[in-house]
Design an enzyme around this catalytic site. Structure first.
Site, PDB file in Angstrom:
ATOM      1  N   ASP A   3       0.861  -1.186   0.000  1.00  0.00           N
ATOM      2  CA  ASP A   3       0.000   0.000   0.000  1.00  0.00           C
ATOM      3  C   ASP A   3       0.895   1.233   0.000  1.00  0.00           C
ATOM      4  OD1 ASP A   3      -2.314   1.746   0.332  1.00  0.00           O
ATOM      5  OD2 ASP A   3      -3.329   0.018   1.215  1.00  0.00           O
TER       6      ASP A   3
ATOM      7  N   HIS B  50     -12.972  -0.787  -7.799  1.00  0.00           N
ATOM      8  CA  HIS B  50     -14.187   0.039  -7.803  1.00  0.00           C
ATOM      9  C   HIS B  50     -13.916   1.488  -7.404  1.00  0.00           C
ATOM     10  CE1 HIS B  50     -15.692  -0.495  -3.331  1.00  0.00           C
ATOM     11  NE2 HIS B  50     -14.451  -0.090  -3.385  1.00  0.00           N
TER      12      HIS B  50
ATOM     13  N   GLY C  29       4.502   1.659  -1.663  1.00  0.00           N
ATOM     14  CA  GLY C  29       4.682   2.061  -3.052  1.00  0.00           C
ATOM     15  C   GLY C  29       3.361   2.476  -3.667  1.00  0.00           C
TER      16      GLY C  29
END
Length: 337
Positions: A202, A247, A228
């Site tokens: 993340d 989404h 990252g």
């Protein structure tokens, strides 16, 4: 088959039903958030307690707290003894478990108030309300990011029961949860599949928020934390997880994410996308409500299976199998073409 009783249109058949539905939802969310944040809910769950003790524990005036306790007792969220002691129940425990979600509802309410002007200005309602796009705002407000991580954990716990009972992953050695937030999904997978290792990937600021929780887990030695941008590059793995990620983004942004994963994939690697599937005919289910949430929060959307097929094809993947979930997030496994 979708339960039509979920359609909120039924409340509009009677003005009393309409008023009570919205009135209780708005003010009930506020009361539950206040008691969760004050530590009152947690204290109730420790055992029977007086309102006076709860008022001291939560630093809330006893007369006002008593009114909130009466409200929750009336709605069967907790219990009041004849002697006035407050007792928790499984619903009280769920109220605390859902604290991240309840906070998210409150945040969303402020953004929803900007829906019309934001649509007319070409902004997301979140940016209109908070002054920045959602993930930039989280970067500059780590407390809000941590709360959102709790919400993601709540959603993970909801979906993992379905995944582990209905969708078994093919054998793998290393799984990478891309956009893995607080690591809840990855830790659950490692617990379900002994002998495997995992990567939580993340943004660097999110990884630092997640680090204490992951390092406190008994599975910590099997986890690597990597910071990252999934728009640029991701680590190599045998199985990739994208849970509630695609989404958040429009199709072009999704192709960039998918391109990063495809470039890093080991031979034989697979990607599992865990997201809602919109039905071809609109249904009053979770997915269609979350589609509007994506409109409010960011540039994303929920998709039909045909939309996913087109998206994956354009990014060099094909769908290998789909495990539909009528009550939440489905699993779509894809492989490189």
């Amino acid at each position: 088959m979708t339960d039509k009783r979920r359609a909120f249109g039924r409340y509009f058949d009677n003005p009393d039903d309409l008023f009570n539905w919205l009135n209780q939802a708005v003010f009930g969310t506020a009361v539950m958030n206040a008691l969760n944040r004050a530590g009152v809910t947690a204290r109730i769950l420790e055992g029977p307690v007086s309102v006076a003790e709860l008022a001291d524990a939560g630093d809330i005036p006893a007369d006002l707290l008593g009114r909130m306790i009466d409200f929750l007792a009336a709605h069967e969220m907790l219990e009041l003894d004849a002697d006035g002691l407050v007792r928790g129940s499984s619903r009280t425990a769920m109220m605390l478990e859902a604290s991240g979600f309840l906070t998210n509802v409150e945040i969303s309410g402020r953004a929803c108030a900007q829906l019309l002007p934001a649509l007319r200005e070409g902004k997301t309602p979140f940016e209109k309300a908070y002054g920045e796009p959602v993930f930039d705002y989280f970067h500059s407000h780590p407390d809000m990011a941590a709360g959102f991580g709790q919400f993601m954990g709540f959603m993970t716990r909801r979906v993992q029961r379905f995944i582990f009972s209905q969708h078994r992953f093919q054998p793998f050695e290393t799984v990478a949860d891309i956009g893995g937030s607080m690591g809840d999904m990855l830790l659950a997978i490692l617990g379900e599949y002994p002998g495997t290792r995992g990567i939580v990937f993340d943004r660097p600021d999110v990884i630092e928020i997640a680090r204490p929780k992951v390092e406190a887990s008994p599975l910590a030695e099997r986890v690597e934390l990597v910071g990252g941008s999934f728009f640029e590059a991701v680590p190599a793995a045998d199985l990739y997880i994208l849970k509630q990620i695609l989404h958040d983004w429009d199709d072009e942004e999704c192709r960039r994410i998918l391109g990063s994963i495809r470039a890093a994939m080991k031979p034989g690697a697979r990607l599992a996308v865990i997201d809602h599937l919109l039905s071809d005919i609109p249904q009053p289910d979770e997915s269609i409500g979350t589609d509007i949430a994506m409109m409010v929060w960011d540039t994303g959307r929920e998709r039909k299976q045909s939309d996913f097929e087109a998206l994956f094809t354009s990014a060099g993947f094909r769908i290998d199998r789909v495990t539909p979930n009528p009550n939440g997030h489905s699993v779509i496994e894809v492989v490189p073409v």
